[in-house]
Design an enzyme around this catalytic site. Structure first.
Site, PDB file in Angstrom:
ATOM      1  N   TYR A 240     -49.822 -95.683-135.170  1.00  7.18           N
ATOM      2  CA  TYR A 240     -49.425 -95.545-133.835  1.00  7.18           C
ATOM      3  C   TYR A 240     -48.475 -96.549-133.943  1.00  7.18           C
ATOM      4  CZ  TYR A 240     -48.293 -97.025-129.264  1.00  7.18           C
ATOM      5  OH  TYR A 240     -47.766 -97.079-128.171  1.00  7.18           O
TER       6      TYR A 240
ATOM      7  N   LYS B 292     -43.514 -96.199-133.534  1.00  6.17           N
ATOM      8  CA  LYS B 292     -42.871 -96.542-132.197  1.00  6.17           C
ATOM      9  C   LYS B 292     -41.484 -97.107-132.971  1.00  6.17           C
ATOM     10  CE  LYS B 292     -44.964 -95.559-128.611  1.00  6.17           C
ATOM     11  NZ  LYS B 292     -44.536 -94.458-127.226  1.00  6.17           N
TER      12      LYS B 292
ATOM     13  N   SER C 175     -43.551-100.755-128.104  1.00  6.05           N
ATOM     14  CA  SER C 175     -44.690-101.463-127.681  1.00  6.05           C
ATOM     15  C   SER C 175     -44.649-102.586-128.040  1.00  6.05           C
ATOM     16  CB  SER C 175     -45.621-100.428-127.630  1.00  6.05           C
ATOM     17  OG  SER C 175     -47.173-101.422-127.867  1.00  6.05           O
TER      18      SER C 175
HETATM   19  C1  WQD Z   1     -57.304-105.462-125.267  1.00  5.37           C
HETATM   20  C2  WQD Z   1     -58.419-106.721-125.579  1.00  5.37           C
HETATM   21  C3  WQD Z   1     -59.638-105.718-127.721  1.00  5.37           C
HETATM   22  C4  WQD Z   1     -61.723-103.274-125.520  1.00  5.37           C
HETATM   23  C5  WQD Z   1     -53.392-101.456-127.297  1.00  5.37           C
HETATM   24  C6  WQD Z   1     -52.426-100.866-128.525  1.00  5.37           C
HETATM   25  C7  WQD Z   1     -51.115-100.678-127.221  1.00  5.37           C
HETATM   26  C8  WQD Z   1     -51.448-100.426-126.771  1.00  5.37           C
HETATM   27  C9  WQD Z   1     -52.223-100.634-124.971  1.00  5.37           C
HETATM   28  C10 WQD Z   1     -50.368 -97.906-126.301  1.00  5.37           C
HETATM   29  C11 WQD Z   1     -58.403-106.720-127.488  1.00  5.37           C
HETATM   30  C12 WQD Z   1     -60.480-106.483-126.352  1.00  5.37           C
HETATM   31  C13 WQD Z   1     -61.108-104.290-125.730  1.00  5.37           C
HETATM   32  C14 WQD Z   1     -63.013-103.558-125.129  1.00  5.37           C
HETATM   33  C15 WQD Z   1     -62.670-105.455-125.922  1.00  5.37           C
HETATM   34  N1  WQD Z   1     -51.154 -98.893-126.153  1.00  5.37           N
HETATM   35  N2  WQD Z   1     -61.128-105.177-125.700  1.00  5.37           N
HETATM   36  N3  WQD Z   1     -63.896-104.589-125.705  1.00  5.37           N
HETATM   37  O1  WQD Z   1     -54.991-103.209-128.413  1.00  5.37           O
HETATM   38  O2  WQD Z   1     -54.343-104.935-126.998  1.00  5.37           O
HETATM   39  O3  WQD Z   1     -53.464-102.367-127.424  1.00  5.37           O
HETATM   40  O4  WQD Z   1     -53.791-100.663-126.368  1.00  5.37           O
HETATM   41  O5  WQD Z   1     -49.318 -98.705-126.117  1.00  5.37           O
HETATM   42  O6  WQD Z   1     -49.762-100.629-128.168  1.00  5.37           O
HETATM   43  O7  WQD Z   1     -51.979-101.878-129.614  1.00  5.37           O
HETATM   44  O8  WQD Z   1     -55.112-102.717-125.884  1.00  5.37           O
HETATM   45  O9  WQD Z   1     -56.983-102.912-124.016  1.00  5.37           O
HETATM   46  O10 WQD Z   1     -57.935-102.343-126.815  1.00  5.37           O
HETATM   47  O11 WQD Z   1     -57.316-104.502-125.682  1.00  5.37           O
HETATM   48  O12 WQD Z   1     -63.181-106.858-125.811  1.00  5.37           O
HETATM   49  O13 WQD Z   1     -64.615-102.534-125.083  1.00  5.37           O
HETATM   50  O14 WQD Z   1     -59.374-106.284-124.965  1.00  5.37           O
HETATM   51  O15 WQD Z   1     -60.621-106.772-128.562  1.00  5.37           O
HETATM   52  O16 WQD Z   1     -57.840-107.866-127.723  1.00  5.37           O
HETATM   53  P1  WQD Z   1     -54.421-103.582-126.714  1.00  5.37           P
HETATM   54  P2  WQD Z   1     -56.719-102.826-125.683  1.00  5.37           P
END
Ligand code: WQD
Length: 340
Positions: free
Chosen positions: A150, A154, A125
């Site tokens: 997590y 990785k 990741s």
């Molecule tokens: C994306 C963006 C949030 C929800 C994580 C893991 C990564 C992978 C994918 C496993 C961020 C914003 C989100 C909401 C928001 N997982 N957001 N409102 O955190 O980039 O990655 O998931 O492999 O390893 O770290 O993904 O989809 O949670 O967030 O504003 O209700 O959307 O702040 O900027 P993230 P995400």
């Protein structure tokens, strides 16, 4: 027909990869404990492929089960998806994350050795980079202190693979550093199945659009980005699945004791607000969103440098952000019984 064992193959990326493998002439075999997936995924796969995908229900940490699979099938390669993957949850139950994510890799590598299976593609990741100092981020960018248990699992798994290869165990390894997988199969037969309240952006967007969630909060608008919201590299799960097939093909051309790491993203970054606007355009829906506080642990911006995967694997992302959002939306409408 080369048999490829997909651990976590009933999961979001695993199931789409099962389709890509079958369509590329491989025979996927799934092991999944269904702790973060549903049996309906197997029905979806059968509807897409017109045949059942051989599936073993159980935990990859169960060495006797993994040995049984290798005993009963000639396994030519492994794709290791199975892992606990919720960043927030990992800070609450770190021991379960270390035991599950690292334990399952160790079991797999040991059984692969017993049966002289050489090829493994590992699901890593972009989270291992933390907040890169230079963007787009390169594979050679030093990994940073993991933001979560997590992310640390990785990094540790990547180190285990490096040391295993260095020991001349005779294996060939590719680790793929995913960016943000989104989208669903265009048939709407399989897609993302978040259990409970979605942590990830796109399922929360689509659940808000169908009315399951009352509104979505944008976590922060005071970042150093074009509109203040965070930037991520959103990649269609079909493109991601294809990268795994290309990885197996690439490993076939390599000698033993090989390892390499590839970013798998589109190479473009989009802000949260851009994603919301794109979703509204694609769905024709006005999304009920508000700007809220930053989410702890979020990095500000990350997107991939994809030169290496383009050049060496001959892979590049084919689908746009809008394609991904359209497929996610169609999938959500199917899940919610709102098919037009
Ligand atoms: C994306 C963006 C949030 C929800 C994580 C893991 C990564 C992978 C994918 C496993 C961020 C914003 C989100 C909401 C928001 N997982 N957001 N409102 O955190 O980039 O990655 O998931 O492999 O390893 O770290 O993904 O989809 O949670 O967030 O504003 O209700 O959307 O702040 O900027 P993230 P995400």
């Amino acid at each position: 027909m080369k048999n490829i064992l997909i651990t976590g193959g009933a999961g979001y990326i695993g199931s789409h990869t099962a389709v890509a493998l079958e369509e590329s002439g491989y025979t996927p075999i799934i092991i999944d404990d269904f702790s973060n997936s549903e049996k309906s995924v197997l029905v979806g796969l059968k509807n897409i492929l017109g045949k059942e995908v051989k599936t073993y229900e159980g935990d990859c940490n169960d060495k006797s089960l993994v040995q049984k699979i290798f005993r009963e099938n000639k396994i030519d390669g492994v794709i290791h998806f199975a892992a606990s993957k919720a960043v927030g949850e990992s800070t609450k139950i770190p021991l379960r994350y270390y035991s599950n994510n690292i334990g399952s890799l160790l079991v797999l590598l040991e059984v692969m050795k017993e049966y002289d299976v050489k090829n493994i593609v590992f699901s890593s990741s972009c989270t291992v980079y933390g907040q890169p100092d230079v963007l787009p981020v390169l594979e050679s960018t030093p990994r940073k202190e993991a933001e979560s248990p997590y992310g640390n699992t990785k990094k540790i798994c990547e180190d285990i693979l490096h040391d295993h290869v260095k020991s001349k165990a005779g294996v060939k390894v590719i680790a793929l550093r995913y960016f943000n997988p989104i989208g669903a199969h265009p048939s709407s037969e399989i897609g993302e199945l978040p259990i409970g309240v979605p942590a990830n952006l796109i399922p929360f967007v689509t659940q808000t659009a169908v009315g399951i969630r009352e509104k979505i909060t944008v976590f922060g608008s005071d970042y150093e980005t074009k509109d203040g919201s965070c930037v991520r590299d959103y990649i269609h799960v079909l493109d991601l699945a294809d990268a795994h097939v290309k990885s197996l093909e690439y490993l076939d051309s390599k000698q033993d004791d090989f390892i390499d790491i590839f970013n798998v993203g589109t190479g473009n970054g989009n802000t949260v607000l851009e994603v919301i606007k794109a979703f509204e355009k694609v769905s024709g829906k006005n999304l009920n969103y508000e700007i809220g506080a930053r989410r702890a642990g979020d990095i500000e911006k990350v997107w991939a440098n994809t030169d290496k995967v383009n050049k060496l694997l001959g892979w590049e992302a084919k689908y746009s952000l809008e394609d991904s959002l359209r497929d996610s939306w169609n999938w959500q409408k199917k899940l919610s019984g709102m098919e037009e």
